[in-house]
Design an enzyme around this catalytic site. Structure first.
Site, mmCIF file in Angstrom:
data_model
loop_
_atom_site.group_PDB
_atom_site.id
_atom_site.type_symbol
_atom_site.label_atom_id
_atom_site.label_comp_id
_atom_site.label_asym_id
_atom_site.label_seq_id
_atom_site.Cartn_x
_atom_site.Cartn_y
_atom_site.Cartn_z
ATOM 1 N N HIS A 217 1.050 -0.859 -0.073
ATOM 2 C CA HIS A 217 0.078 -0.183 -0.180
ATOM 3 C C HIS A 217 1.068 1.119 0.230
ATOM 4 O O HIS A 217 0.727 2.387 0.690
ATOM 5 C CB HIS A 217 -1.224 0.324 1.294
ATOM 6 C CG HIS A 217 -1.721 -1.440 0.777
ATOM 7 N ND1 HIS A 217 -1.046 -2.187 1.782
ATOM 8 C CD2 HIS A 217 -3.169 -1.027 0.535
ATOM 9 C CE1 HIS A 217 -2.531 -2.864 1.988
ATOM 10 N NE2 HIS A 217 -3.535 -2.952 0.691
ATOM 11 N N HIS A 400 -4.824 9.104 4.197
ATOM 12 C CA HIS A 400 -5.585 8.673 4.881
ATOM 13 C C HIS A 400 -7.323 10.498 5.207
ATOM 14 O O HIS A 400 -7.703 10.766 4.891
ATOM 15 C CB HIS A 400 -5.222 9.148 6.462
ATOM 16 C CG HIS A 400 -5.799 9.357 7.042
ATOM 17 N ND1 HIS A 400 -6.519 8.990 8.150
ATOM 18 C CD2 HIS A 400 -6.043 10.953 8.242
ATOM 19 C CE1 HIS A 400 -7.410 8.983 9.282
ATOM 20 N NE2 HIS A 400 -7.340 10.687 9.445
ATOM 21 N N GLY A 403 -9.574 9.664 1.972
ATOM 22 C CA GLY A 403 -10.067 8.693 2.540
ATOM 23 C C GLY A 403 -10.919 9.536 3.338
ATOM 24 O O GLY A 403 -12.674 9.544 3.685
ATOM 25 N N GLY A 485 -12.054 -1.296 16.670
ATOM 26 C CA GLY A 485 -10.531 -2.276 15.935
ATOM 27 C C GLY A 485 -9.724 -2.306 17.534
ATOM 28 O O GLY A 485 -8.710 -2.967 16.789
#
Length: 576
Positions: A217, A400, A403, A485
């Site tokens: 990624h 981030h 997104g 999470g």
């Protein structure tokens, strides 16, 4: 790539549409992904794989007979949303259950897990498996912490071939677990990849050096070494993997292995063949019998210049599954018999989003304030999107900001539509939550969806919101994010800012302070806590393998939460 496609917010959708148009022999489009064109044979377990876009041919190119029954594909380097995964799984379901498979990344774990819960609640038997083949991302004593890279292919194929043998869901899962436990990968790179529309790569490698132990990624490697020759690169890859064998493979002498030399995007096939020449010789010298090797691009990272080597240590059963025929757009071998009868393509269920629950006048009035807050939130993210991406790229993949921008924009749009239909504050927030999670995908999508939904549930649609209700909703949001999470304070995640924000808000409201003043105190606490994450070492997420690199830089999720809470304070009226 950056010249031809400059809008990363639309990249995944348009790429999927183009892929399906080019490969109608194999696949058809559904919301959020593709499924086999001919459907899943009745009574056969459906293997549904997925992850972010940017890795072609994974994941959409691996859908076809002998391989996956469907693939859910998210935005660039971000997991598909739970709704996308659910849509693909329902379209692929052949009546015998669904196995969801993905790489072991936080966003994928969250969204695939949520999708599994929803499918189970709808009566679909479902199991999940995260591929964990990358030995550089965690030590041998922490296999569950490892991320999934090019080992996706042999693990996916073992599960899919087992499904096509007619095995039941739990046996298909056990087969996948066995393949995963016997698969190891290691990679090197000579340059980072560049996201669509970006002017520079996510990381760079000094001239004359290479990164070792990288992810797919855009994460940098865990170390650097001098730039090797092709033979030296092969020796590093092989020697590293031979140092760690599965527990039930005591020695490479006499063992059989499926071998994958994977190009990460910019290494030419001729170069891969040069490297493989030495890989094959070294494995033979170690006594390893190579079974049907694969050399090519199988799990890429856009234009990254690098390679990875994967070894799946075979027993008789895994060898049979690895050799089994397959016919997918990007992976074909052997010859398949005529397909078994399928019930045909299953129609996707339409979600009725037009009607909204009844709401009181007080709640509808509050909903207008909620919309204003979401507008301010989205504006703040837009203002800081590049900064958030830069912070994230220090030890992660740099997505981030993008997104958060996708999610916050979608949330504001969905909230405006709900308000126009007469929705109350609770429904406006829950519609925004669903839109954020669905459009953003990734870890931030799942977590912010959880936050907005928790606050919306606390407010409801009937009563006028109070400071106490808001504080209760934020407290539940904090607890929900930690449950989902698995992070706690000190892990260098969003939680490090969210917990002090929620606790400070609850304490101030309980002491009788109006919401505006209490929120101000809480936002200040969140800002201080977010800044303090710069001194923490990450213990969760993609940044964990690069812990030392992140020292001196705050966590991107904590920083964005602090910015947002301050922006929302600016729209609260003094009388609140």
């Amino acid at each position: 790539m950056t010249r031809l496609f400059n809008d990363p917010t639309a990249f995944a959708d348009e790429a999927l549409e183009g892929f399906a148009a080019a490969h109608r022999r194999w696949v058809r489009s559904v919301t959020g992904g593709v499924v086999r064109a001919g459907g899943t044979p009745d009574g056969e377990v459906a293997v549904v794989v997925g992850g972010g876009s940017g890795h072609y041919p994974a994941f959409s190119g691996l859908v076809g007979r002998g391989l996956a029954h469907g693939a859910a594909v998210g935005n660039v380097f971000a997991s598909p949303s739970a709704q996308q995964i659910r849509s693909v799984a329902r379209a692929a379901h052949g009546g015998a259950g669904v196995l969801l498979m993905y790489g072991n990344y936080a966003g994928d774990v969250l969204h695939f897990g949520q999708a599994a819960e929803r499918l189970a609640g709808e009566g679909v038997e479902v199991r999940t498996l995260a591929v964990t083949d990358d030995i550089s991302s965690a030590g041998p004593g922490q296999p569950a912490e490892r991320r999934g890279i090019a080992g996706d292919l042999p693990v996916f194929k073992a599960a899919a071939a087992a499904a096509e043998e007619g095995l039941p869901l739990d046996e298909v899962l056990r087969t996948a677990e066995h393949a995963n436990a016997r698969t190891r990968s290691f990679g090197i790179a000579f340059s980072g990849c560049t996201l669509p529309g970006a002017g520079h790569p996510l990381f760079t490698v000094p001239e004359g050096r290479m990164a070792v132990g990288l992810g797919i990624h855009g994460e940098p490697g865990i170390g650097e070494e001098p730039l090797p020759t092709a033979d030296e690169a092969a020796r590093l890859l092989v020697s590293t993997l031979l140092k760690e064998l599965p527990d039930d493979v005591p020695t490479p002498e006499g063992a059989r292995a499926a071998v994958i030399l994977n190009g990460l995007g910019s290494v030419k096939y001729e170069e891969l063949f040069v490297v493989y020449r030495t890989v094959a010789a070294l494995l033979a010298d170690a006594g390893v019998e190579i079974v049907e090797p694969e050399v090519g691009e199988l799990v890429t990272s856009f234009d990254m210049a690098g390679v990875s080597l994967t070894l799946t240590w075979l027993d008789d059963r895994l060898e049979r599954l690895w050799r089994a025929p397959a016919d997918a757009p990007a992976h074909r071998k052997g010859a398949l018999e005529a397909p078994a009868a399928a019930s045909g393509p299953r129609e996707e269920e339409a979600d009725d989003t037009a009607a909204v629950p009844p709401a009181s006048e007080e709640s509808r009035e509050a909903a207008a304030t909620v919309l204003t807050a979401l507008r301010a939130l989205a504006g703040t993210v837009d203002e800081h999107v590049e900064e958030l991406g830069r912070i994230d790229a220090v030890a992660g993949d740099g997505d981030h900001g993008i997104g958060m921008q996708r999610g916050s924009t979608a949330a504001h749009r969905a909230a405006a539509e709900a308000l126009a239909l007469g929705a109350g504050a609770g429904t406006v927030l829950t519609r925004a939550a669903d839109a954020w999670a669905d459009r953003a995908g990734g870890t931030s999508g799942a977590l912010w969806g959880t936050i907005l939904r928790a606050v919306g549930t606390a407010l409801g649609d009937q009563d006028a919101p109070t400071a106490s209700r808001v504080a209760d909703g934020v407290t539940e949001a904090s607890a929900g994010v930690r449950r989902l999470g698995g992070a706690e304070t000190g892990d260098k995640t969003m939680v490090d800012a969210l917990v002090p924000f929620a606790d400070t808000l609850a304490d101030a409201v309980a002491a009788g302070e109006p919401l505006t003043g209490a929120w101000d105190r809480a936002a200040t606490a969140a800002g201080s806590a977010a800044a303090a994450t710069a001194e923490l070492l990450p213990r969760k997420g993609r940044a964990r393998p690069h812990a030392e690199k992140s020292l001196g830089t705050p966590d991107a999720g904590a920083h964005s939460l602090a910015l947002i809470t301050r922006a929302v304070h600016g729209v609260l009226r003094p009388d609140h």
